[in-house]
Design a protein around this motif. Structure first.
Motif, PDB file in Angstrom:
ATOM      1  N   ASN A  77       0.787  -1.244   0.000  1.00  0.00           N
ATOM      2  CA  ASN A  77       0.000   0.000   0.000  1.00  0.00           C
ATOM      3  C   ASN A  77       0.817   1.291   0.000  1.00  0.00           C
ATOM      4  O   ASN A  77       0.248   2.368   0.114  1.00  0.00           O
ATOM      5  CB  ASN A  77      -0.987   0.040   1.169  1.00  0.00           C
ATOM      6  N   GLU A  78       2.132   1.184  -0.110  1.00  0.00           N
ATOM      7  CA  GLU A  78       2.911   2.425  -0.209  1.00  0.00           C
ATOM      8  C   GLU A  78       2.914   2.904  -1.661  1.00  0.00           C
ATOM      9  O   GLU A  78       2.673   2.141  -2.589  1.00  0.00           O
ATOM     10  CB  GLU A  78       4.329   2.197   0.322  1.00  0.00           C
ATOM     11  N   ASN A  79       3.181   4.209  -1.828  1.00  0.00           N
ATOM     12  CA  ASN A  79       3.071   4.811  -3.158  1.00  0.00           C
ATOM     13  C   ASN A  79       4.367   4.730  -3.951  1.00  0.00           C
ATOM     14  O   ASN A  79       5.429   5.141  -3.473  1.00  0.00           O
ATOM     15  CB  ASN A  79       2.685   6.292  -3.031  1.00  0.00           C
ATOM     16  N   LEU A  80       4.220   4.227  -5.174  1.00  0.00           N
ATOM     17  CA  LEU A  80       5.366   4.132  -6.081  1.00  0.00           C
ATOM     18  C   LEU A  80       5.019   4.840  -7.387  1.00  0.00           C
ATOM     19  O   LEU A  80       3.945   4.634  -7.944  1.00  0.00           O
ATOM     20  CB  LEU A  80       5.674   2.651  -6.385  1.00  0.00           C
ATOM     21  N   LEU A  81       5.956   5.663  -7.838  1.00  0.00           N
ATOM     22  CA  LEU A  81       5.784   6.271  -9.164  1.00  0.00           C
ATOM     23  C   LEU A  81       6.762   5.600 -10.124  1.00  0.00           C
ATOM     24  O   LEU A  81       7.967   5.516  -9.840  1.00  0.00           O
ATOM     25  CB  LEU A  81       6.058   7.785  -9.105  1.00  0.00           C
ATOM     26  N   VAL A  82       6.237   5.100 -11.223  1.00  0.00           N
ATOM     27  CA  VAL A  82       7.079   4.476 -12.240  1.00  0.00           C
ATOM     28  C   VAL A  82       7.171   5.419 -13.434  1.00  0.00           C
ATOM     29  O   VAL A  82       6.149   5.804 -14.007  1.00  0.00           O
ATOM     30  CB  VAL A  82       6.478   3.123 -12.703  1.00  0.00           C
ATOM     31  N   VAL A  83       8.395   5.792 -13.785  1.00  0.00           N
ATOM     32  CA  VAL A  83       8.599   6.576 -14.999  1.00  0.00           C
ATOM     33  C   VAL A  83       8.993   5.577 -16.086  1.00  0.00           C
ATOM     34  O   VAL A  83       9.997   4.875 -15.947  1.00  0.00           O
ATOM     35  CB  VAL A  83       9.694   7.645 -14.799  1.00  0.00           C
ATOM     36  N   SER A  84       8.169   5.479 -17.110  1.00  0.00           N
ATOM     37  CA  SER A  84       8.389   4.421 -18.098  1.00  0.00           C
ATOM     38  C   SER A  84       8.655   4.957 -19.499  1.00  0.00           C
ATOM     39  O   SER A  84       7.888   5.743 -20.034  1.00  0.00           O
ATOM     40  CB  SER A  84       7.170   3.492 -18.122  1.00  0.00           C
ATOM     41  N   HIS A  85       9.766   4.459 -20.054  1.00  0.00           N
ATOM     42  CA  HIS A  85      10.079   4.762 -21.453  1.00  0.00           C
ATOM     43  C   HIS A  85       9.908   3.517 -22.310  1.00  0.00           C
ATOM     44  O   HIS A  85      10.528   3.392 -23.366  1.00  0.00           O
ATOM     45  CB  HIS A  85      11.509   5.296 -21.585  1.00  0.00           C
ATOM     46  N   GLY A  86       9.112   2.561 -21.817  1.00  0.00           N
ATOM     47  CA  GLY A  86       8.874   1.370 -22.638  1.00  0.00           C
ATOM     48  C   GLY A  86       8.597   0.125 -21.820  1.00  0.00           C
ATOM     49  O   GLY A  86       8.210   0.184 -20.651  1.00  0.00           O
ATOM     50  N   TYR A  87       8.840  -1.007 -22.448  1.00  0.00           N
ATOM     51  CA  TYR A  87       8.480  -2.328 -21.922  1.00  0.00           C
ATOM     52  C   TYR A  87       9.114  -2.602 -20.552  1.00  0.00           C
ATOM     53  O   TYR A  87       8.470  -3.170 -19.679  1.00  0.00           O
ATOM     54  CB  TYR A  87       8.961  -3.359 -22.947  1.00  0.00           C
ATOM     55  N   PHE A  88      10.384  -2.210 -20.381  1.00  0.00           N
ATOM     56  CA  PHE A  88      11.046  -2.531 -19.106  1.00  0.00           C
ATOM     57  C   PHE A  88      10.654  -1.568 -18.001  1.00  0.00           C
ATOM     58  O   PHE A  88      10.667  -1.933 -16.827  1.00  0.00           O
ATOM     59  CB  PHE A  88      12.560  -2.679 -19.298  1.00  0.00           C
ATOM     60  N   GLY A  89      10.290  -0.346 -18.362  1.00  0.00           N
ATOM     61  CA  GLY A  89       9.698   0.549 -17.374  1.00  0.00           C
ATOM     62  C   GLY A  89       8.387  -0.047 -16.895  1.00  0.00           C
ATOM     63  O   GLY A  89       8.112  -0.124 -15.689  1.00  0.00           O
ATOM     64  N   ASP A  90       7.597  -0.531 -17.849  1.00  0.00           N
ATOM     65  CA  ASP A  90       6.293  -1.111 -17.506  1.00  0.00           C
ATOM     66  C   ASP A  90       6.429  -2.334 -16.591  1.00  0.00           C
ATOM     67  O   ASP A  90       5.526  -2.640 -15.817  1.00  0.00           O
ATOM     68  CB  ASP A  90       5.536  -1.541 -18.776  1.00  0.00           C
ATOM     69  N   ARG A  91       7.562  -3.027 -16.704  1.00  0.00           N
ATOM     70  CA  ARG A  91       7.750  -4.208 -15.837  1.00  0.00           C
ATOM     71  C   ARG A  91       7.741  -3.819 -14.355  1.00  0.00           C
ATOM     72  O   ARG A  91       7.298  -4.572 -13.511  1.00  0.00           O
ATOM     73  CB  ARG A  91       9.052  -4.923 -16.217  1.00  0.00           C
ATOM     74  N   ASN A 102       0.751   0.902  -4.335  1.00  0.00           N
ATOM     75  CA  ASN A 102      -0.098   1.815  -5.111  1.00  0.00           C
ATOM     76  C   ASN A 102       0.784   2.414  -6.187  1.00  0.00           C
ATOM     77  O   ASN A 102       1.635   3.253  -5.898  1.00  0.00           O
ATOM     78  CB  ASN A 102      -0.622   2.953  -4.231  1.00  0.00           C
ATOM     79  N   VAL A 103       0.578   1.948  -7.413  1.00  0.00           N
ATOM     80  CA  VAL A 103       1.494   2.340  -8.480  1.00  0.00           C
ATOM     81  C   VAL A 103       0.865   3.369  -9.414  1.00  0.00           C
ATOM     82  O   VAL A 103      -0.251   3.162  -9.901  1.00  0.00           O
ATOM     83  CB  VAL A 103       1.917   1.104  -9.319  1.00  0.00           C
ATOM     84  N   ASP A 104       1.549   4.469  -9.634  1.00  0.00           N
ATOM     85  CA  ASP A 104       1.170   5.415 -10.680  1.00  0.00           C
ATOM     86  C   ASP A 104       2.245   5.355 -11.759  1.00  0.00           C
ATOM     87  O   ASP A 104       3.425   5.114 -11.450  1.00  0.00           O
ATOM     88  CB  ASP A 104       1.104   6.849 -10.133  1.00  0.00           C
ATOM     89  N   VAL A 105       1.838   5.597 -12.997  1.00  0.00           N
ATOM     90  CA  VAL A 105       2.797   5.500 -14.101  1.00  0.00           C
ATOM     91  C   VAL A 105       2.840   6.795 -14.881  1.00  0.00           C
ATOM     92  O   VAL A 105       1.807   7.334 -15.263  1.00  0.00           O
ATOM     93  CB  VAL A 105       2.385   4.402 -15.118  1.00  0.00           C
TER      94      VAL A 105
END
Ligand code: PMP
Length: 364
Positions: A77-91, A102-105
């Motif tokens: 339940n902690e907040n994570l921000l994923v900065v994604s430039h493609g497939y491996f960011g999305d992983r 809790n993931v935001d992208v």
């Protein structure tokens, strides 16, 4: 026929690294191995751009590095921000969701870099325990401007931990973990470091380690850094058997890289990228990422009209040159070519000659 592996990992392994790998196994607590293990840990530091971070070398692929990065600093339940430039960011999104975070992208369009003002917006609107970046996304060839990104985080949300995936970058591009204030950086053995797949190397900041110590519930046993710290401090100690021969190979490859000089090694990567792209442009292939954000470790070439992906790659393979298909939304539209690790200018010229032959024989 010369076989040339030009996929973005695994990359070709040199003879002396293969020799280091193929010696008979010795005990993981033998003084001879312990000495090599300590050397390998220390030799990772310049590649990560750190003097003070704690280094870990663990058997497992890059994905284990990704998972360890998250499980050691984030609880459910902690907040994570994923900065994604493609497939491996999305992983990172998939791993984060598997862990109940809790993931935001914040995702860019394929081949583009995210806009720095949108990062500021995300960080202003919500408090994130951590943000992940992929230094080079191997699906798009986009290289993150980490200096700029970390500066924004330090200004807008200094308590947020910064995680960096260096799997397709470390060794091939400068990484300055201390200077940029990165908390967790990890990579894999099979790309610019030119060792077969099988190891993940990680570095954790003091802040990341204290975060782990404060966590109430741990959701990995093998990947728990607190179980590994005593081993990395003194490899005579046992937690789980290290990959003895892989560490011999890693130490040898790092030694070769550092002996030729890290700056020269980075320069070789830049030169190979530029040589490859200049020639491919003449053949009608455009690199997906613009020059100012394109990684030196691989290229993602967009096919000109009339060239089919499967046919092109299989004809090239018949000539001994293996390149990789594109992944995700780029599948069929592009192909990926690695030019990192032990790959030489001669190798690239050899590949270009065969690419030119395939085009002449089949497509014009
Ligand atoms: N991150 C990046 C940027 C990668 O390129 C890869 C592998 N291609 C991974 C993570 C996952 O590594 P592995 O396949 O070794 O698990």
């Amino acid at each position: 026929m010369k076989e040339l592996l030009l996929i973005p990992g695994p990359t070709p392994v040199s003879e002396d690294v293969l020799k280091a790998l193929s010696q008979n196994a010795i005990s993981h607590t033998d003084d001879r191995f312990v000495e090599v293990f300590i050397k390998a840990l220390n030799k990772m530091k310049p590649l990560f751009g750190t003097r003070e971070r704690r280094i870990f070398i663990i058997a497992g692929s890059g994905t284990l590095g990704m998972e360890m990065a998250l499980t050691n600093i984030l609880e459910e339940n902690e907040n994570l921000l994923v900065v994604s430039h493609g497939y491996f960011g999305d992983r990172f999104v998939e791993i984060g969701e598997t862990l109940g975070l809790n993931v935001d992208v914040l995702k860019s369009k394929a081949g583009m870099h995210i806009d720095s003002s949108s990062l500021t917006d995300y960080l202003t609107k919500k408090k994130y325990k951590a943000v992940t970046f992929t230094h080079v996304d191997t699906s798009t060839g986009v290289m993150t401007n980490m200096e700029e990104m970390s500066k924004i985080i330090k200004e807008v949300s200094p308590d947020t931990l910064i995680v960096l995936d260096g799997v397709c970058a470390t060794g091939g591009v400068p990484e300055k973990m201390d200077e940029w204030g990165i908390d967790v950086l990890f990579t894999g053995s099979q790309k610019a470091i030119a060792v077969p797949p099988g190891l993940t190397m990680l570095a954790f900041s003091a802040r990341a380690i204290s975060t782990r110590k404060e966590m109430k519930k741990m959701r990995t046993y093998y990947g728990d850094i607190l179980r590994w710290i005593p081993v990395m401090e003194n490899p005579h100690k046992y937690f789980a058997t290290p990959a003895v021969n892989m560490i011999f190979a890693l130490e040898k490859s790092l030694d070769d890289i550092l002996e030729q000089g890290l700056d020269k090694y980075y320069e070789k990567h830049r030169m190979l990228a530029s040589l490859t792209r200049t020639a491919m442009k003449k053949f009608g292939f455009k690199n997906l990422a613009a020059a100012d954000i394109a990684a030196p470790t691989l290229s993602v070439f967009i096919y000109p009209p009339g060239i089919d992906d499967a046919g092109f790659r299989s004809l090239l393979k018949e000539k001994g040159v293996t390149v990789a298909e594109a992944i995700g939304e780029l599948k069929g539209k592009c192909f990926r070519m690695g030019h990192m690790g032990s790959v030489t200018e001669e190798d690239i010229l050899h590949a270009l000659k065969h690419i030119s032959q395939v085009i002449r024989e089949k497509y014009i």
